[in-house]
Motif scaffolding. Structure first.
Motif, short mmCIF file in Angstrom:
data_model
loop_
_atom_site.label_atom_id
_atom_site.label_comp_id
_atom_site.label_asym_id
_atom_site.label_seq_id
_atom_site.Cartn_x
_atom_site.Cartn_y
_atom_site.Cartn_z
N ILE A 512 0.87 -1.18 0.00
CA ILE A 512 0.00 0.00 0.00
C ILE A 512 0.91 1.23 0.00
CG2 ILE A 512 -1.77 1.29 1.25
CD1 ILE A 512 -2.78 -1.36 2.38
N ASP A 513 0.75 2.05 -1.01
CA ASP A 513 1.63 3.22 -1.14
C ASP A 513 1.31 4.24 -0.03
OD1 ASP A 513 3.50 4.68 -3.25
OD2 ASP A 513 2.09 6.14 -2.40
N PRO A 514 2.34 4.66 0.72
CA PRO A 514 2.09 5.56 1.85
C PRO A 514 1.58 6.94 1.40
CG PRO A 514 4.46 5.25 1.52
CD PRO A 514 3.76 4.30 0.60
N VAL A 515 1.90 7.33 0.18
CA VAL A 515 1.46 8.65 -0.28
C VAL A 515 0.04 8.58 -0.84
CG1 VAL A 515 1.97 10.59 -1.83
CG2 VAL A 515 3.85 9.29 -0.79
N SER A 516 -0.20 7.65 -1.76
CA SER A 516 -1.52 7.59 -2.40
C SER A 516 -2.55 6.84 -1.57
CB SER A 516 -1.41 6.92 -3.78
OG SER A 516 -1.07 5.55 -3.64
N GLY A 517 -2.09 5.95 -0.68
CA GLY A 517 -3.01 5.11 0.06
C GLY A 517 -3.64 4.03 -0.80
N LEU A 518 -3.10 3.86 -2.03
CA LEU A 518 -3.62 2.86 -2.98
C LEU A 518 -2.62 1.71 -3.07
CD1 LEU A 518 -4.58 5.47 -5.72
CD2 LEU A 518 -6.20 4.32 -4.17
N VAL A 519 -3.05 0.63 -3.69
CA VAL A 519 -2.16 -0.52 -3.82
C VAL A 519 -1.21 -0.29 -5.00
CG1 VAL A 519 -2.10 -2.98 -4.43
CG2 VAL A 519 -3.74 -2.16 -2.72
N ALA A 520 0.08 -0.35 -4.70
CA ALA A 520 1.10 -0.10 -5.72
C ALA A 520 2.32 -0.97 -5.42
CB ALA A 520 1.47 1.38 -5.76
N GLY A 521 3.46 -0.34 -5.12
CA GLY A 521 4.67 -1.09 -4.79
C GLY A 521 5.72 -0.96 -5.88
N THR A 522 6.94 -0.72 -5.47
CA THR A 522 8.03 -0.56 -6.43
C THR A 522 8.22 -1.86 -7.22
OG1 THR A 522 9.06 0.84 -4.78
CG2 THR A 522 10.42 0.21 -6.67
N GLY A 523 8.17 -1.76 -8.52
CA GLY A 523 8.38 -2.93 -9.36
C GLY A 523 7.21 -3.90 -9.37
N ALA A 524 6.13 -3.55 -8.69
CA ALA A 524 5.00 -4.47 -8.62
C ALA A 524 4.23 -4.47 -9.94
CB ALA A 524 4.06 -4.07 -7.49
N SER A 525 3.57 -5.58 -10.24
CA SER A 525 2.68 -5.62 -11.40
C SER A 525 1.42 -6.37 -11.00
CB SER A 525 3.36 -6.32 -12.59
OG SER A 525 3.41 -7.70 -12.37
N TYR A 526 0.33 -5.98 -11.63
CA TYR A 526 -0.97 -6.54 -11.27
C TYR A 526 -1.70 -7.03 -12.51
CZ TYR A 526 0.06 -4.58 -6.75
OH TYR A 526 0.66 -4.32 -5.56
N PHE A 527 -2.33 -8.17 -12.36
CA PHE A 527 -3.07 -8.77 -13.47
C PHE A 527 -4.32 -7.96 -13.81
CE2 PHE A 527 -6.10 -11.90 -15.23
CZ PHE A 527 -5.33 -12.44 -16.24
N LEU A 528 -4.96 -7.40 -12.78
CA LEU A 528 -6.27 -6.78 -12.97
C LEU A 528 -6.20 -5.32 -13.39
CD1 LEU A 528 -8.21 -8.27 -9.90
CD2 LEU A 528 -8.21 -9.08 -12.26
N GLY A 529 -5.01 -4.72 -13.36
CA GLY A 529 -4.90 -3.32 -13.75
C GLY A 529 -3.63 -2.70 -13.24
N PRO A 530 -3.37 -1.43 -13.59
CA PRO A 530 -2.08 -0.82 -13.23
C PRO A 530 -1.94 -0.48 -11.74
CG PRO A 530 -3.42 0.68 -14.58
CD PRO A 530 -4.18 -0.60 -14.49
N VAL A 531 -0.70 -0.23 -11.33
CA VAL A 531 -0.41 0.19 -9.95
C VAL A 531 -1.11 1.50 -9.65
CG1 VAL A 531 1.85 -0.93 -9.77
CG2 VAL A 531 1.71 1.42 -10.63
N ASN A 532 -1.32 1.77 -8.37
CA ASN A 532 -2.06 2.97 -7.96
C ASN A 532 -3.39 3.02 -8.71
OD1 ASN A 532 -0.54 4.35 -5.98
ND2 ASN A 532 0.90 5.10 -7.54
N GLY A 533 -3.97 1.86 -8.92
CA GLY A 533 -5.18 1.78 -9.73
C GLY A 533 -6.37 1.25 -8.94
N SER A 534 -7.53 1.39 -9.55
CA SER A 534 -8.77 1.03 -8.86
C SER A 534 -8.90 -0.47 -8.66
CB SER A 534 -9.97 1.55 -9.64
OG SER A 534 -9.95 2.94 -9.69
N ALA A 535 -8.57 -1.26 -9.69
CA ALA A 535 -8.82 -2.70 -9.57
C ALA A 535 -7.95 -3.35 -8.48
CB ALA A 535 -8.63 -3.38 -10.92
N PRO A 536 -6.62 -3.17 -8.51
CA PRO A 536 -5.82 -3.83 -7.46
C PRO A 536 -6.17 -3.32 -6.06
CG PRO A 536 -4.39 -3.04 -9.23
CD PRO A 536 -5.76 -2.50 -9.50
N THR A 537 -6.49 -2.03 -5.95
CA THR A 537 -6.81 -1.47 -4.63
C THR A 537 -8.13 -2.04 -4.12
OG1 THR A 537 -5.62 0.55 -5.22
CG2 THR A 537 -7.13 0.66 -3.34
N ALA A 538 -9.13 -2.08 -4.99
CA ALA A 538 -10.43 -2.59 -4.56
C ALA A 538 -10.37 -4.08 -4.26
CB ALA A 538 -11.49 -2.30 -5.63
N LEU A 539 -9.60 -4.82 -5.08
CA LEU A 539 -9.45 -6.25 -4.79
C LEU A 539 -8.85 -6.45 -3.41
CD1 LEU A 539 -9.19 -9.31 -5.29
CD2 LEU A 539 -7.03 -8.85 -6.49
#
Ligand SMILES: *[C@@H]1O[C@H](CO)[C@@H](O)[C@H](O)[C@H]1NC(C)=O
Ligand SMILES: *[C@@H]1O[C@H](CO)[C@@H](O)[C@H](O)[C@H]1NC(C)=O
Ligand SMILES: *[C@@H]1O[C@H](CO)[C@@H](O)[C@H](O)[C@H]1NC(C)=O
Ligand SMILES: *[C@@H]1O[C@H](CO)[C@@H](O)[C@H](O)[C@H]1NC(C)=O
Ligand SMILES: *[C@@H]1O[C@H](CO)[C@@H](O)[C@H](O)[C@H]1NC(C)=O
Ligand SMILES: *[C@@H]1O[C@H](CO)[C@@H](O)[C@H](O)[C@H]1NC(C)=O
Ligand SMILES: *[C@@H]1O[C@H](CO)[C@@H](O)[C@H](O)[C@H]1NC(C)=O
Ligand SMILES: *[C@@H]1O[C@H](CO)[C@@H](O)[C@H](O)[C@H]1NC(C)=O
Ligand SMILES: *[C@@H]1O[C@H](CO)[C@@H](O)[C@H](O)[C@H]1NC(C)=O
Ligand SMILES: *[C@@H]1O[C@H](CO)[C@@H](O)[C@H](O)[C@H]1NC(C)=O
Length: 843
Positions: A512-539
């Motif tokens: 969880i990114d401390p600035v955005s409060g959304l799901v992100a992460g350095t070098g992270a990748s998500y199947f459902l959508g991009p970092v700092n994005g709605s799909a990974p955060t909501a999931l």
């Protein structure tokens, strides 16, 4: 099977597991067949175990198993006159039977099954001959006589490695007045039988002998020990038993790297008549990079390079082969090519070839010995990820990739409770993934996103490649655990894993990114959508929320509180940072504010982030994603005739659309109904592609989405199998294991006049029926754990006190009554006690 004791019975084998005991599912025989000069889709002769004869005049037998089945192919020969060669093909879709390699080969992974979908046999005596390899999944099979004398079979079929019950024979059931919906529901009931494998039902695919490893033609399997090696010389001894031998250097743990096949001089008494001498000329070294010597749809490999040897390569003799990776490439003896210099090595001959391998040594460029193995110890099998399966698991697909993709497991973990009720596979997959959980960096706390059946957790420090990327697969896996508890209330099954589950959550909280409060992460990748994005955060919000009941049941108040507040925070961040009021939808991500995705629409609804007006406005955006028979995942995706429509992500959406309808007052069911009528129906109505199971991808006109490579038995495409019972039949748990549940059938919006079904619960099966007219009925049956006797308590809505306030006439006249919530509280003890039904109508 007894509803109450069902869970217990099925869970027992997990704890009393004996390594590699074969679970016998009997034999599968053809449903129908045809004999002729060529394959035919009209293989309509009902199979009755009568003898079948192939002759030069009618050399081809087409077998239709009717539905996806898996097992070891067998041929029971009644009579033949001398050695008889047959070429056998297997395929999920009919069309594949018409091309040389059928729907194979599987060049992306070695899945403890036959890499090839064509195999040739030299039958020499009457009686039973069985293939060495499992075929993971097919509806169709052909047998072509290659030699010139007739052969008669007593029977042909598969020694089943998986359950193959008819869809109407599994414990969970659903029937509606729409036959297409019934066909769609059945896909899930079958797919989880084909794609889940018992420990013991996927044997090792290499034989360890006193001469070394005897390896039949299959995708190369790589040593985990050479992953860090570079610029080395790999030397081994090989003895060709038939056709040729094969190996790889500078490879990944997947069969990706420099590929070599060395063919023999093809002695006539040991060479199949159908050997393709264009593809594999005799006494020739064939080189390719990176996958294999075959192209397979989306798994594109290079052009084969041929290096004829100056002298014949005899079979039955040891050859020493040395492959040196130098700055100029790979030097296979006299030959060199390629450029990559790093990676491990592996072994695997090509189609219908067999060879021994021994005395493997690897030396660094400076001469230092890095590795040696005579391949005579059974420990070799796990080192090369070809050991027999040790834990019952669910795969991504029956025929391929045959990897334990933990993100795909999300749908599987919901389809099983709704249909096959094989909860042992769910607990097995949870155990499998957590046995591999990393306990130190890198990837500390994470589980493999795509584990190999044939490896063992002792290699988790060497196989780190299986932990990286697709970080939301970790969350989908955790959500599966939450779903398992929601369906079963099996606290005893999960308690041993709770610390590990929490460690995985902790690992993911760090993303969880401390600035955005959304799901992100350095070098992270998500199947459902991009970092700092709605799909990974909501999931991840939904993931945390669904684990709370387990934490509470285990009296872990700290975890329950942390997961609840973090889920609330994630939802707040979604609404503060990503809700786009101009578009009326959550943005794809901070970096892409004007795009949106159906995965984000699905998970913002499922996570509770979206309120009723947001949900309604998002559902109204769906037509903008429409592409052919379905919907593309994101507005950022380019539309094309090759677009891979995903029943995986659209399955998440289907679930969310019904939830929005039931819980958030979104009245329109146009999109949800369209998904069933226009997309899922395509898996049911096209005989040429029909497998009886759910698909991996579709293209915009509704054919298999990645041509012949498409898995037509992929549980991730089976969401309707759990969505329809929950929303159309309307039985949903309001506490874990359906101890309490709602009954809120949905008929009108789906143009149904009847829905009925059985929902499996640890307290007893719920049989429910909903009729558009003139009444609803609900039945509840219980089993006594002690003596297995049944108490069936039938409650008809037309009779009894609860019904007296609503007459049949009133129900008939006011259809909205059908949509009201029937709250049925079942209080059931684990002994034979009367079932108490409290029915309240919550208007
Ligand atoms: C369930 O519904 C189907 C479809 O309407 C119907 O044919 C069948 O008789 C029903 N079964 C029961 C047990 O009511
Ligand atoms: C088939 O088996 C027979 C009997 O062992 C043998 O004589 C013959 O050479 C074999 N043919 C091939 C192509 O392997
Ligand atoms: C033989 O191999 C060639 C070259 O790869 C291919 O074009 C041809 O289709 C193959 N034929 C058969 C019957 O497999
Ligand atoms: C695979 O296809 C590519 C083109 O997409 C072609 O260049 C290559 O030669 C093919 N490889 C084989 C082994 O047929
Ligand atoms: C291997 O050799 C290549 C080419 O000489 C060089 O670029 C690379 O750094 C070497 N790799 C290692 C790990 O030594
Ligand atoms: C493998 O190595 C052992 C030990 O050096 C030796 O006895 C054996 O002959 C070798 N095998 C082959 C096929 O060279
Ligand atoms: C030789 O190469 C290996 C592997 O690259 C390395 O670990 C080792 O230190 C080298 N030894 C010498 C003496 O350079
Ligand atoms: C996520 O967004 C925050 C705030 O804009 C930013 O600082 C961070 O670098 C982003 N993370 C990634 C992986 O892009
Ligand atoms: C959506 O994303 C695509 C691809 O990144 C981009 O080209 C396009 O401009 C975006 N559209 C909007 C409306 O932001
Ligand atoms: C839902 O949330 C949006 C955005 O915060 C807000 O504008 C809207 O009024 C809310 N709707 C309801 C029904 O609460």
């Amino acid at each position: 099977m007894a509803p109450l004791t069902q869970l217990k019975h099925l869970l027992l084998p997990i704890f009393a597991l004996h390594a590699s005991a074969f679970v016998d599912y009997g034999r599968v025989y053809p449903s129908s067949y045809a004999i002729g000069a060529a394959p035919t889709i009209d293989a309509d002769t009902a199979y009755s175990k009568k003898q079948i004869t192939l002759s030069p005049a009618s050399p081809v037998l087409t077998i239709d198993y009717a539905n996806e089945v898996a097992g070891f192919p067998f041929f029971d020969v009644a009579s033949l006159s001398g050695p008889t060669q047959i070429e056998v093909k297997y395929s999920e879709e009919y069309d594949a039977l018409l091309v040389p390699q059928s729907d194979g080969p599987w060049t992306f992974s070695n899945g403890l099954s036959n890499t090839f979908r064509r195999e040739t046999f030299n039958l020499t005596s009457t009686g039973l001959t069985e293939s060495y390899f499992v075929q993971g999944g097919q509806r169709w099979q052909t047998v072509r006589l290659l030699t010139s004398q007739p052969i008669t079979f007593t029977s042909i079929g598969l020694r089943a490695t998986s359950a193959h019950l008819a869809a109407d024979k599994v414990p969970g059931q659903l029937r509606t007045s729409n036959p297409i919906y019934n066909g769609i529901w059945d896909l899930g009931a079958r797919v989880v039988q084909a794609a889940c494998i018992d420990a013991g039902n996927a044997p090792a695919t290499w034989d360890i002998t006193d001469q070394g490893a005897l390896i039949r033609g299959q995708a190369t399997a790589q040593s985990v020990k050479g992953q860090g090696f570079a610029n080395y010389t790999m030397t081994f001894f090989t003895k060709i038993v038939r056709g040729g031998t094969g190996w790889k250097v500078a490879a990944g743990s997947t069969p990706y790297g420099a590929t070599f096949v060395l063919t023999s001089n093809y002695p006539s008494d040991n060479t199949f008549l159908n050997t393709n001498r264009t593809l594999l000329p005799p006494s020739t070294l064939v080189f390719n990079w990176p996958w294999n010597i075959f192209n397979q749809t989306t798994v594109i490999t290079g052009t084969n390079q041929y290096y004829p040897l100056s002298s014949p390569v005899p079979e039955g003799q040891w050859h020493k082969i040395s492959t040196t990776i130098s700055s100029a490439g790979y030097n296979g003896g006299r030959f060199g090519s390629g450029s990559a210099t790093k990676g491990t090595f592996g072994f695997g001959p090509s189609e219908d070839q067999i060879a021994y391998f021994t005395n493997v040594t690897v030396a660094a460029a400076n001469g230092t010995a890095l590795y040696q193995n005579d391949l005579k110890s059974t420990a070799t099998l796990a080192e090369y990820s070809v050991d027999s399966l040790g834990t019952s698991i669910c795969l991504d697909g029956a025929k391929r990739d045959r990897l334990v993709w933990v993100g795909d497991f999300y749908h599987t973990s919901k389809v099983i409770p709704a249909s096959s009720a094989r909860f042992d596979y769910i607990l097995g997959t949870i155990k499998y993934a957590l046995d591999w959980q990393r306990t130190s960096p890198p990837y500390q706390g994470l589980v493999p996103i795509s584990g190999y059946m044939g490896s063992r957790p002792e290699y988790k420090d060497l196989l780190t490649s299986v932990y990286g990327g697709l970080n939301d697969y970790q969350d989908l896996f955790l959500t599966s655990i939450g779903e398992y508890y929601r369906y079963t209330a099996d606290l005893d099954g999960l308690r041993p894993y709770w610390t590990q589950i929490k460690n995985l959550v902790t690992a993911r909280l760090a993303f969880i990114d401390p600035v955005s409060g959304l799901v992100a992460g350095t070098g992270a990748s998500y199947f459902l959508g991009p970092v700092n994005g709605s799909a990974p955060t909501a999931l991840f919000s939904a993931t945390l929320r669904i684990l709370v009941p387990i934490a509470k049941a285990l009296n872990d108040d700290a975890a329950a509180a942390l997961y609840t507040t973090t889920a609330d925070d994630l939802n707040a961040a979604l609404n503060a940072k990503l809700w786009n009021p101009q578009l009326g939808v959550y943005s794809l991500s901070l970096a892409s504010p004007s795009n949106f995705s159906l995965t984000a629409i699905a998970w913002t609804i499922l996570s509770g982030a979206a309120n009723s007006s947001q949900a309604a406005s998002m559902v109204a955006k769906m037509p903008e994603l429409k592409l052919g028979i379905g919907y593309k995942t994101s507005s950022a995706d380019v539309s094309s005739p090759d677009y891979e429509l995903s029943p995986n992500t659209q399955g998440m959406l289907l679930d969310a659309l019904f939830k929005a309808h039931r819980d958030l007052g979104v009245t329109s069911l146009t999109v949800a109904k369209g998904l069933l009528d226009d997309m899922w129906s395509k898996m049911v109505t096209q005989d040429v592609y029909y497998s009886g199971a759910s698909w991996e991808y579709l293209n915009p006109v509704g054919k298999p989405g990645i041509q012949l490579f498409t898995s037509l038995a992929h549980p991730w495409g089976a969401a309707p199998t759990y969505v329809l019972p929950e929303y159309a039949l309307g039985i949903s748990p309001t506490s874990a294991g359906y101890k309490t549940f709602n009954f809120q059938p949905l008929l009108q919006g789906l143009d149904l006049t009847e829905v009925n079904g059985t929902v499996v619960t640890p307290y007893g099966n719920i049989h429910a029926e909903a009729l558009q007219e003139p009444w609803f009925c609900l039945r509840e049956a219980m089993r006594n754990a002690k003596d297995d006797s049944t108490t069936a308590v039938m409650f008809k809505c037309m009779a009894g006190d609860a019904r007296t306030s609503i007459s049949a006439t009133e129900v008939k006249e006011d259809v909205t009554v059908y949509r009201q919530s029937w709250q049925i509280v079942v209080t059931a003890e684990k002994s034979l006690v009367p079932v108490e039904l409290t029915i309240t109508i919550t208007a």
